[in-house]
Motif scaffolding. Structure first.
Motif, PDB file in Angstrom:
ATOM      1  N   ARG A 193       0.833  -1.207   0.000  1.00  0.00           N
ATOM      2  CA  ARG A 193       0.000   0.000   0.000  1.00  0.00           C
ATOM      3  C   ARG A 193       0.865   1.254   0.000  1.00  0.00           C
ATOM      4  NH1 ARG A 193      -5.116   1.663  -1.512  1.00  0.00           N
ATOM      5  NH2 ARG A 193      -5.816   3.379  -0.188  1.00  0.00           N
ATOM      6  N   TYR A 194       2.022   1.201   0.620  1.00  0.00           N
ATOM      7  CA  TYR A 194       2.920   2.361   0.618  1.00  0.00           C
ATOM      8  C   TYR A 194       3.256   2.817  -0.806  1.00  0.00           C
ATOM      9  CZ  TYR A 194       4.297   2.154   5.613  1.00  0.00           C
ATOM     10  OH  TYR A 194       4.341   2.209   6.985  1.00  0.00           O
ATOM     11  N   THR A 195       3.305   1.892  -1.731  1.00  0.00           N
ATOM     12  CA  THR A 195       3.701   2.262  -3.093  1.00  0.00           C
ATOM     13  C   THR A 195       2.622   3.083  -3.795  1.00  0.00           C
ATOM     14  OG1 THR A 195       2.808   0.269  -4.162  1.00  0.00           O
ATOM     15  CG2 THR A 195       5.039   0.128  -3.246  1.00  0.00           C
ATOM     16  N   ASP A 196       1.389   3.035  -3.291  1.00  0.00           N
ATOM     17  CA  ASP A 196       0.259   3.708  -3.948  1.00  0.00           C
ATOM     18  C   ASP A 196      -0.800   3.980  -2.884  1.00  0.00           C
ATOM     19  OD1 ASP A 196      -1.287   4.742  -5.995  1.00  0.00           O
ATOM     20  OD2 ASP A 196      -1.980   2.788  -6.709  1.00  0.00           O
ATOM     21  N   ALA A 197      -0.438   4.799  -1.907  1.00  0.00           N
ATOM     22  CA  ALA A 197      -1.178   4.882  -0.650  1.00  0.00           C
ATOM     23  C   ALA A 197      -2.568   5.487  -0.748  1.00  0.00           C
ATOM     24  CB  ALA A 197      -0.351   5.667   0.381  1.00  0.00           C
ATOM     25  N   HIS A 198      -2.877   6.182  -1.828  1.00  0.00           N
ATOM     26  CA  HIS A 198      -4.163   6.888  -1.904  1.00  0.00           C
ATOM     27  C   HIS A 198      -5.071   6.337  -2.993  1.00  0.00           C
ATOM     28  CE1 HIS A 198      -2.348   9.643   0.910  1.00  0.00           C
ATOM     29  NE2 HIS A 198      -1.335   9.830   0.072  1.00  0.00           N
ATOM     30  N   ASN A 199      -4.775   5.144  -3.454  1.00  0.00           N
ATOM     31  CA  ASN A 199      -5.584   4.524  -4.497  1.00  0.00           C
ATOM     32  C   ASN A 199      -6.943   4.130  -3.918  1.00  0.00           C
ATOM     33  OD1 ASN A 199      -6.639   2.849  -6.572  1.00  0.00           O
ATOM     34  ND2 ASN A 199      -4.562   2.308  -7.226  1.00  0.00           N
ATOM     35  N   ASP A 200      -8.046   4.596  -4.523  1.00  0.00           N
ATOM     36  CA  ASP A 200      -9.377   4.253  -4.036  1.00  0.00           C
ATOM     37  C   ASP A 200     -10.096   3.279  -4.972  1.00  0.00           C
ATOM     38  OD1 ASP A 200      -9.893   5.896  -6.164  1.00  0.00           O
ATOM     39  OD2 ASP A 200     -11.109   7.343  -5.062  1.00  0.00           O
ATOM     40  N   ARG A 201      -9.355   2.734  -5.943  1.00  0.00           N
ATOM     41  CA  ARG A 201      -9.953   1.797  -6.891  1.00  0.00           C
ATOM     42  C   ARG A 201      -9.460   0.366  -6.669  1.00  0.00           C
ATOM     43  NH1 ARG A 201      -7.732   5.806  -9.212  1.00  0.00           N
ATOM     44  NH2 ARG A 201      -6.065   4.536 -10.113  1.00  0.00           N
ATOM     45  N   THR A 202      -8.231   0.217  -6.250  1.00  0.00           N
ATOM     46  CA  THR A 202      -7.637  -1.092  -5.974  1.00  0.00           C
ATOM     47  C   THR A 202      -6.726  -0.945  -4.755  1.00  0.00           C
ATOM     48  OG1 THR A 202      -5.718  -0.680  -7.398  1.00  0.00           O
ATOM     49  CG2 THR A 202      -7.639  -1.730  -8.426  1.00  0.00           C
ATOM     50  N   PRO A 203      -6.287  -2.071  -4.164  1.00  0.00           N
ATOM     51  CA  PRO A 203      -5.370  -1.953  -3.025  1.00  0.00           C
ATOM     52  C   PRO A 203      -4.121  -1.153  -3.368  1.00  0.00           C
ATOM     53  CG  PRO A 203      -6.165  -4.203  -3.224  1.00  0.00           C
ATOM     54  CD  PRO A 203      -6.636  -3.472  -4.444  1.00  0.00           C
ATOM     55  N   PHE A 204      -3.654  -1.288  -4.621  1.00  0.00           N
ATOM     56  CA  PHE A 204      -2.505  -0.539  -5.128  1.00  0.00           C
ATOM     57  C   PHE A 204      -2.422  -0.822  -6.618  1.00  0.00           C
ATOM     58  CE2 PHE A 204      -1.193  -4.573  -3.253  1.00  0.00           C
ATOM     59  CZ  PHE A 204      -0.618  -5.220  -4.334  1.00  0.00           C
ATOM     60  N   ASP A 205      -1.738   0.051  -7.322  1.00  0.00           N
ATOM     61  CA  ASP A 205      -1.535  -0.155  -8.751  1.00  0.00           C
ATOM     62  C   ASP A 205      -0.434  -1.192  -8.958  1.00  0.00           C
ATOM     63  OD1 ASP A 205      -1.816   0.744 -11.646  1.00  0.00           O
ATOM     64  OD2 ASP A 205       0.321   1.097 -11.272  1.00  0.00           O
ATOM     65  N   SER A 206      -0.734  -2.220  -9.731  1.00  0.00           N
ATOM     66  CA  SER A 206       0.214  -3.322  -9.895  1.00  0.00           C
ATOM     67  C   SER A 206       1.519  -2.875 -10.541  1.00  0.00           C
ATOM     68  CB  SER A 206      -0.421  -4.435 -10.729  1.00  0.00           C
ATOM     69  OG  SER A 206      -1.470  -5.050 -10.019  1.00  0.00           O
ATOM     70  N   ALA A 207       1.434  -1.977 -11.517  1.00  0.00           N
ATOM     71  CA  ALA A 207       2.645  -1.521 -12.194  1.00  0.00           C
ATOM     72  C   ALA A 207       3.530  -0.724 -11.245  1.00  0.00           C
ATOM     73  CB  ALA A 207       2.277  -0.682 -13.416  1.00  0.00           C
ATOM     74  N   THR A 208       2.902   0.099 -10.406  1.00  0.00           N
ATOM     75  CA  THR A 208       3.672   0.882  -9.432  1.00  0.00           C
ATOM     76  C   THR A 208       4.349  -0.032  -8.425  1.00  0.00           C
ATOM     77  OG1 THR A 208       2.115   2.717  -9.667  1.00  0.00           O
ATOM     78  CG2 THR A 208       3.539   2.723  -7.728  1.00  0.00           C
ATOM     79  N   ALA A 209       3.603  -1.016  -7.930  1.00  0.00           N
ATOM     80  CA  ALA A 209       4.195  -1.967  -6.987  1.00  0.00           C
ATOM     81  C   ALA A 209       5.321  -2.758  -7.646  1.00  0.00           C
ATOM     82  CB  ALA A 209       3.125  -2.916  -6.459  1.00  0.00           C
ATOM     83  N   ALA A 210       5.134  -3.113  -8.916  1.00  0.00           N
ATOM     84  CA  ALA A 210       6.166  -3.885  -9.624  1.00  0.00           C
ATOM     85  C   ALA A 210       7.464  -3.099  -9.720  1.00  0.00           C
ATOM     86  CB  ALA A 210       5.667  -4.269 -11.012  1.00  0.00           C
TER      87      ALA A 210
END
Length: 854
Positions: A529-546
């Motif tokens: 979640r730290y990688t995309d902490a304010h995403n309200d559509r998914t737990p986090f963006d997969s590309a950003t986490a990758a």
């Protein structure tokens, strides 16, 4: 500025409060200072310390953990990396709820107040966190995704509900996972024995990943071996066979057969009893109508619990009770007595064993105590197969893993390795067993009968049964202003507005699940979640986490070894589930793991109950944040326990004062020579300073790349400062020995750069003093020049027959012949070998010369 005034300012006493207040304000005015850079072409580096529980105040253990991570983050920034260094709060859990009961304060209010206080402490300590990514797990924008993950696991059969015996802490008034039971006591209440209760519970099927969790430990070569060993032992893989022993009639709801797990089915003809764990369901059936047996079993449970409190249950004095029942060995139809024994554990195998005294040490001890038969069925390889059943050769118990099977009907004469396979196949063919692999790891029970946690998003409908909450209706909000008590089950069950719902399938009335999730759910995936902490559509963006996780996970994770099983094994499981959901590509959450030692005082771990807690606030007020941080890194290697000494932090503060005063006296940024190249030809004194500088750069750099023995590299910086002071004193006596201004400038700049990861406040102040205008956090890390770091002369110890006899000074790189010549000319060496014959010379280049004589 008049010369006298300038001198007065530069000779002023180091005031950490003034310096640190100035820079603290400056840093907080720049929210992008520690932020990871979007769309950066720099190499990435994700460094993370385990997120804290907001208990109200940091302790020095926190400071040590965060100082390690912060030093590494700053070093990586200075080496040109795009660094992610976030922080958040593991903010659900029992302490907040218990505090609410004690202080009549709502858990949310208590938690948020503590977060505000601890966050202020972190900022005052100067930790470089990207607060724009802050995660607070008790906020709906976070726990919504706990619920989403639960629904996804439910869809895949990984989340399920069943009635089972569970661990119950009477103080927490809730269920505990197996991993939360430590030596038979609650992990939070070390003096509270855990009880066994039968409840309907939600479980996550972590056992489906047991094999992979075990196998992938071999890939985690940058984890401490002790952590990997702890996980291997907890997962506890065993290959063997399941075998059914017929009880000859229904005992109760648990059934009419006892299924045992054995790793040595080749010894089953030597079984002389069947033994059950005191907590086995069949035992519960047997004692239901037998008060005398119940009392004896309760005593076995008490003995087992006491043994776990002491340590190794394998050392328990073996006790048991005969149940009066018999079970039939399916291989030879022999009726074996059924016992309950205190050394049999319910969490190993099936909680039932066949006892083979001749070939198991614990069974042998038990059989001797209760005069049970001892029957030899395996002999050492090469023995005969016609041995009598009472043979006592070899010495018993004979526990070798491979031998010759004897006295075992049609299987006699087989080697054990062959019998294991053949006899398991026989069991499966005849319908009373099979070969299997078992794990000590059990499915993760996540139901908690408490308020302050993530609501489980499930409904109960009279018509449709268990119904998941639709994703569009997430989050299921935790209601405020709930009356919290320790009686009557979950507090949420007494909130009608929460409990009463509408079934999404039939539209009729439904009842919400009132249990909440184990808080280890929160910490199992927060670093994604730290990688995309304010995403309200998914737990986090997969590309950003990758981008941040790459193929192998977090670049460096730092935390206590006490989390080796609970948090780390759960987070590994969660990552593998997310991989299978298509959210991530990495198989493991963490590439490199570092476990720091504890901070102890007066010989014990810091504890409020012991009255030996050292407050970071007090240390910062007395000595400054830099001193508190630097001492926590200097006093011991980071992976060892640190014995706190107030005199030690006082010494660190004095060292920082010495650095401050030296720079203040010698900084000459307005000098015409200040930024000139360092002369190639230096005096011996100046050359020594240059050499020491580059040796120090190498030591500190190597330490960041290697074992993180920051205590030794900080000591190297101290040695450099000592030499600078010595050179300064020497120049007052011999002005010709003064360090040239260009070299003096280089030494001061590099000294500050080397200190910057450990003492950022002072480093920034002195960086400004040197006239540097660029951001110190992004200033290039100094580079060691190997040629300049080389010693020009070395002092070589000379031994005679292994005993030190002299020291000779030779040019660096001198060969054996040159060193030997100098050694033989040394008066002390000459005296030691006088009248003796030199037999050989042992030479270690640059280190040692040993002359062997007789």
């Amino acid at each position: 500025m008049p010369r006298e005034e300038e001198t007065a300012i530069r000779d002023e006493r180091y005031d950490p409060q003034r310096v640190e207040t100035k820079w603290s304000v400056h840093w907080q005015q720049d929210p992008a200072l520690y932020a990871a850079e979007p769309n950066s072409t720099k190499p990435k580096y994700y460094v993370l310390e385990m997120l804290p529980y907001p208990s109200g105040a940091l302790h020095m253990g926190h400071v040590r953990n965060y100082s390690i991570g912060d030093a590494l983050a700053r070093y990586m920034w200075m080496n040109g990396y795009n660094v992610l260094h976030p922080m958040g709060w593991d903010s659900f859990g029992l302490p907040a709820e218990n505090a609410a009961i004690s202080n009549n304060t709502p858990p949310r209010e208590w938690t948020l107040r503590n977060i505000a206080n601890m966050k202020a402490q972190m900022k005052r300590l100067g930790f470089g966190y990207d607060w724009s990514r802050e995660v607070t797990t008790c906020f709906p924008d976070y726990y919504r995704w706990n619920q989403w993950f639960f629904l996804k696991m439910y869809e895949r059969g990984l989340a399920y509900r069943k009635k089972s015996m569970v661990n119950w802490c009477p103080k927490c008034c809730t269920v505990l996972a197996n991993e939360q039971v430590v030596d038979a006591n609650c992990w939070r209440h070390e003096d509270t024995p855990v009880e066994q209760r039968e409840l309907e519970q939600w479980f996550l099927r972590i056992t489906q990943y047991a094999e992979e969790l075990l196998r992938d430990l071999e890939k985690l070569d940058a984890w401490p071996e002790k952590v990997r060993t702890m996980q291997r032992n907890w997962i506890g893989r065993s290959e063997g066979a399941l075998v059914d022993f017929d009880l000859g009639g229904t005992v109760g709801p648990a059934g009419s057969k006892i299924t045992v797990f054995t790793t040595r089915v080749d010894t089953i003809y030597g079984a002389t009893s069947v033994q059950l764990a005191p907590q086995h369901p069949i035992v519960a059936d047997m004692i239901a109508k037998n008060p005398d047996l119940r009392a004896k079993v309760d005593q076995l449970i008490a003995e087992q619990r006491k043994a776990k409190e002491v340590g190794d249950i394998g050392e328990i004095e073996k006790h048991g009770v005969f149940t009066g029942r018999y079970a039939k060995n399916p291989y030879n139809q022999e009726a074996l007595p059924v016992w309950v024994a205190n050394y049999i554990l319910m969490d190993y195998g099936t909680g039932a064993i066949m006892s083979v005294p001749a070939h198991d040490e614990r069974d042998y001890e038990f059989a001797k105590k209760y005069k049970l038969p001892v029957r030899v069925v395996v002999l050492p390889a090469g023995g005969g197969d016609d041995a009598d059943e009472t043979v006592m050769d070899p010495p018993l118990p004979f526990v070798a893993e491979d031998g010759l099977v004897v006295n075992s009907g049609p299987f006699s004469g087989l080697r054990s390795s062959e019998a294991l396979k053949t006899m398991a196949e026989y069991a499966e063919k005849n319908g009373f067993g099979k070969a299997t692999v078992t794990f000590r790891l059990k499915d993760w029970g996540i139901s908690r009968q408490r308020y302050w946690g993530t609501p489980i998003p499930m409904l109960y409908c009279e018509k449709d049964g268990i119904v998941p909450v639709p994703e569009k209706d997430l989050p299921v909000l935790l209601p405020d202003n709930v009356d919290i008590t320790l009686t009557g089950g979950s507090p949420l069950s007494r909130v009608p507005d929460f409990v009463n719902a509408t079934c999404p399938k039939c539209g009729g009335p439904a009842r919400r699940e009132t249990d909440t999730m184990d808080t280890f759910v929160d910490s199992s995936w927060y670093f994604y979640r730290y990688t995309d902490a304010h995403n309200d559509r998914t737990p986090f963006d997969s590309a950003t986490a990758a981008y941040w996780f790459g193929d192998r996970g977090i670049d460096q994770y730092i935390g206590g070894v006490e989390h080796a099983i609970l948090h780390l094994i759960y987070s590994r499981f969660w990552t593998k589930v997310m991989r299978d959901l298509g959210l991530v590509k990495n198989n493991e959450p963490v590439e490199r793991m570092f476990t720091q030692g504890m901070v102890i005082k007066d010989g014990a771990k810091m504890s409020k109950s012991l009255g030996n807690v050292v407050s970071p606030d007090e240390m910062v007020a007395r000595y400054g944040a830099d001193a508190a941080r630097l001492y926590s890194l200097f006093a011991a290697p980071p992976d060892r326990d640190l014995d706190w000494q107030d005199s030690g932090i006082e010494g660190i503060q004095r060292f920082l004062g010495r650095v401050y005063r030296f720079i203040m006296r010698n900084a000459r940024p307005d000098s015409a020579e200040w930024r000139q190249p360092v002369p190639k030809h230096l005096s011996p004194q100046a050359r020594q300073i240059q050499r020491k500088l580059h040796q120090t750069i190498k030591r500190v750099t190597d330490d960041f790349k290697g074992r993180w023995h920051f205590n030794t590299c900080i000591a190297a910086i101290m040695e450099l400062v000592n030499e600078l002071y010595a050179a300064e004193d020497g120049a007052t006596r011999a002005p010709s020995a003064a360090i040239p201004v260009p070299l003096l400038a280089e030494v001061q700049r590099d000294l500050i750069l080397l200190l910057a990861p450990f003492a950022p406040y002072l480093a920034h102040e002195l960086w400004e003093t040197l006239g540097e205008r660029g951001n110190l956090l992004r200033a290039p890390w100094p580079k060691c020049n190997p040629d300049l770091a080389k010693e020009e002369e070395l002092e070589i110890p000379v031994q005679v027959n292994g005993k030190l006899r002299g020291l000779v000074v030779v040019p660096a790189g001198a060969d054996e012949a040159f060193v030997k010549e100098r050694a033989l000319a040394d008066p002390k060496v000459k005296a030691a070998i006088a009248g003796k014959q030199i037999m050989k010379v042992i030479f270690v280049p640059g280190k040692l010369l040993n002359i062997v004589v007789r």
